[in-house]
Design a protein around this motif. Structure first.
Motif, PDB file in Angstrom:
ATOM      1  N   TYR A  99       0.839  -1.205   0.000  1.00 30.37           N
ATOM      2  CA  TYR A  99       0.000   0.000   0.000  1.00 30.37           C
ATOM      3  C   TYR A  99       0.874   1.256   0.000  1.00 30.37           C
ATOM      4  O   TYR A  99       0.569   2.226  -0.694  1.00 30.37           O
ATOM      5  CB  TYR A  99      -0.981  -0.032   1.170  1.00 30.37           C
ATOM      6  N   ALA A 100       1.968   1.238   0.738  1.00 29.34           N
ATOM      7  CA  ALA A 100       2.916   2.358   0.718  1.00 29.34           C
ATOM      8  C   ALA A 100       3.606   2.438  -0.645  1.00 29.34           C
ATOM      9  O   ALA A 100       3.810   3.540  -1.173  1.00 29.34           O
ATOM     10  CB  ALA A 100       3.951   2.199   1.837  1.00 29.34           C
ATOM     11  N   ILE A 101       3.944   1.289  -1.214  1.00 28.36           N
ATOM     12  CA  ILE A 101       4.567   1.262  -2.539  1.00 28.36           C
ATOM     13  C   ILE A 101       3.607   1.844  -3.573  1.00 28.36           C
ATOM     14  O   ILE A 101       4.004   2.629  -4.428  1.00 28.36           O
ATOM     15  CB  ILE A 101       5.009  -0.163  -2.913  1.00 28.36           C
ATOM     16  N   LYS A 102       2.336   1.472  -3.491  1.00 25.32           N
ATOM     17  CA  LYS A 102       1.324   1.993  -4.425  1.00 25.32           C
ATOM     18  C   LYS A 102       1.227   3.518  -4.306  1.00 25.32           C
ATOM     19  O   LYS A 102       1.180   4.219  -5.325  1.00 25.32           O
ATOM     20  CB  LYS A 102      -0.028   1.333  -4.141  1.00 25.32           C
ATOM     21  N   ILE A 137      -7.734  -5.878  -4.099  1.00 27.13           N
ATOM     22  CA  ILE A 137      -8.332  -5.248  -5.278  1.00 27.13           C
ATOM     23  C   ILE A 137      -8.920  -3.883  -4.927  1.00 27.13           C
ATOM     24  O   ILE A 137      -8.674  -2.890  -5.614  1.00 27.13           O
ATOM     25  CB  ILE A 137      -9.389  -6.175  -5.909  1.00 27.13           C
ATOM     26  N   GLU A 138      -9.679  -3.817  -3.844  1.00 27.12           N
ATOM     27  CA  GLU A 138     -10.344  -2.563  -3.474  1.00 27.12           C
ATOM     28  C   GLU A 138      -9.356  -1.458  -3.129  1.00 27.12           C
ATOM     29  O   GLU A 138      -9.584  -0.287  -3.450  1.00 27.12           O
ATOM     30  CB  GLU A 138     -11.304  -2.809  -2.308  1.00 27.12           C
ATOM     31  N   LYS A 139      -8.243  -1.815  -2.490  1.00 26.15           N
ATOM     32  CA  LYS A 139      -7.276  -0.798  -2.076  1.00 26.15           C
ATOM     33  C   LYS A 139      -6.249  -0.457  -3.156  1.00 26.15           C
ATOM     34  O   LYS A 139      -5.708   0.647  -3.157  1.00 26.15           O
ATOM     35  CB  LYS A 139      -6.530  -1.252  -0.819  1.00 26.15           C
ATOM     36  N   LEU A 140      -5.966  -1.405  -4.056  1.00 28.23           N
ATOM     37  CA  LEU A 140      -4.866  -1.209  -4.995  1.00 28.23           C
ATOM     38  C   LEU A 140      -5.297  -0.935  -6.431  1.00 28.23           C
ATOM     39  O   LEU A 140      -4.546  -0.336  -7.203  1.00 28.23           O
ATOM     40  CB  LEU A 140      -3.929  -2.424  -4.972  1.00 28.23           C
ATOM     41  N   PRO A 142      -7.849   1.053  -7.663  1.00 27.12           N
ATOM     42  CA  PRO A 142      -8.228   2.409  -8.075  1.00 27.12           C
ATOM     43  C   PRO A 142      -7.055   3.173  -8.703  1.00 27.12           C
ATOM     44  O   PRO A 142      -5.950   3.186  -8.167  1.00 27.12           O
ATOM     45  CB  PRO A 142      -8.689   3.071  -6.771  1.00 27.12           C
ATOM     46  N   GLY A 143      -7.335   3.746  -9.857  1.00 26.85           N
ATOM     47  CA  GLY A 143      -6.296   4.472 -10.581  1.00 26.85           C
ATOM     48  C   GLY A 143      -5.497   3.591 -11.514  1.00 26.85           C
ATOM     49  O   GLY A 143      -4.639   4.060 -12.253  1.00 26.85           O
ATOM     50  N   TYR A 176     -10.702  -4.452 -14.720  1.00 30.94           N
ATOM     51  CA  TYR A 176     -10.812  -3.019 -15.009  1.00 30.94           C
ATOM     52  C   TYR A 176     -11.833  -2.846 -16.122  1.00 30.94           C
ATOM     53  O   TYR A 176     -11.867  -3.607 -17.066  1.00 30.94           O
ATOM     54  CB  TYR A 176      -9.471  -2.440 -15.450  1.00 30.94           C
ATOM     55  N   LYS A 177     -12.678  -1.841 -15.980  1.00 27.08           N
ATOM     56  CA  LYS A 177     -13.695  -1.600 -16.994  1.00 27.08           C
ATOM     57  C   LYS A 177     -13.462  -0.294 -17.692  1.00 27.08           C
ATOM     58  O   LYS A 177     -12.890   0.609 -17.260  1.00 27.08           O
ATOM     59  CB  LYS A 177     -15.079  -1.617 -16.347  1.00 27.08           C
TER      60      LYS A 177
END
Length: 177
Positions: A99-102, A137-140, A142-143, A176-177
């Motif tokens: 999460y920090a890396i993202k 999936i939910e945390k990583l 997005p974007g 991803y859509k």
């Protein structure tokens, strides 16, 4: 020895670059759970220049490069980005905070993996695997820039039902859509 390996690797990269492939896998562990195996100075002197030479045929064809490197990636990711590598795997959770890396590099490199083969995948229930997979999936996702997957190869101690739960969850929630 490194130059002999480089000569072989360049020939392989030239041959592979002529194929119709979706990406090129560079599989070269330069880290362990504490960080890089060699000093940054030695990596700059010995590893980076040879790796860049080896990747030239791949880059000439604009083939995306996926880098597999085990271990703590704090010093590895900036080098990978600088070399033009598009994705990194497996981002082992016991020595990396994905999460920090993202947050730090999510716009510069695609992150692949991190679902712990020594955690829920091996020792949890299918429901725990679903929960862990959805959380990733939910945390990583997005974007963009995240591909859900395990923190390493699927080993014999991963129950098939847990592996299936991860795959089904990725197929259901990870597109991803």
């Amino acid at each position: 020895v490194m130059d002999e390996f480089l000569n072989y690797s360049v020939k392989m990269a030239e041959a592979v670059s002529k194929l119709d492939i979706g990406f090129f896998l560079l599989d070269d562990d330069i880290a362990d759970s504490h960080g890089t195996i060699l000093s940054h100075k030695l990596l700059e002197e010995l590893w980076i220049p040879r790796t860049e030479i080896m990747l030239k045929p791949i880059k000439r064809r604009n083939i995306p490069i996926l880098y597999h490197c085990c271990g703590k990636l704090d010093d590895v990711i900036p080098m990978a980005i600088e070399m033009g590598i598009e994705a990194i795997h497996p981002i082992q959770p016991f020595c990396n905070d994905i999460y920090a890396i993202k947050r730090k590099y999510g716009d510069e490199i695609c992150l692949i993996g991190n679902m712990d083969i020594a955690g829920p995948l091996a020792f949890g229930t299918p429901q725990e695997v679903v929960k862990d997979t959805r959380e990733h999936i939910e945390k990583l996702a997005p974007g963009g820039g995240y591909i859900a997957g395990s923190s390493h190869s699927i080993t014999d101690n991963i129950p098939p039902e847990n592996f299936a739960a991860m795959i089904k969850t990725i197929q259901t929630f990870g597109l991803y859509k």
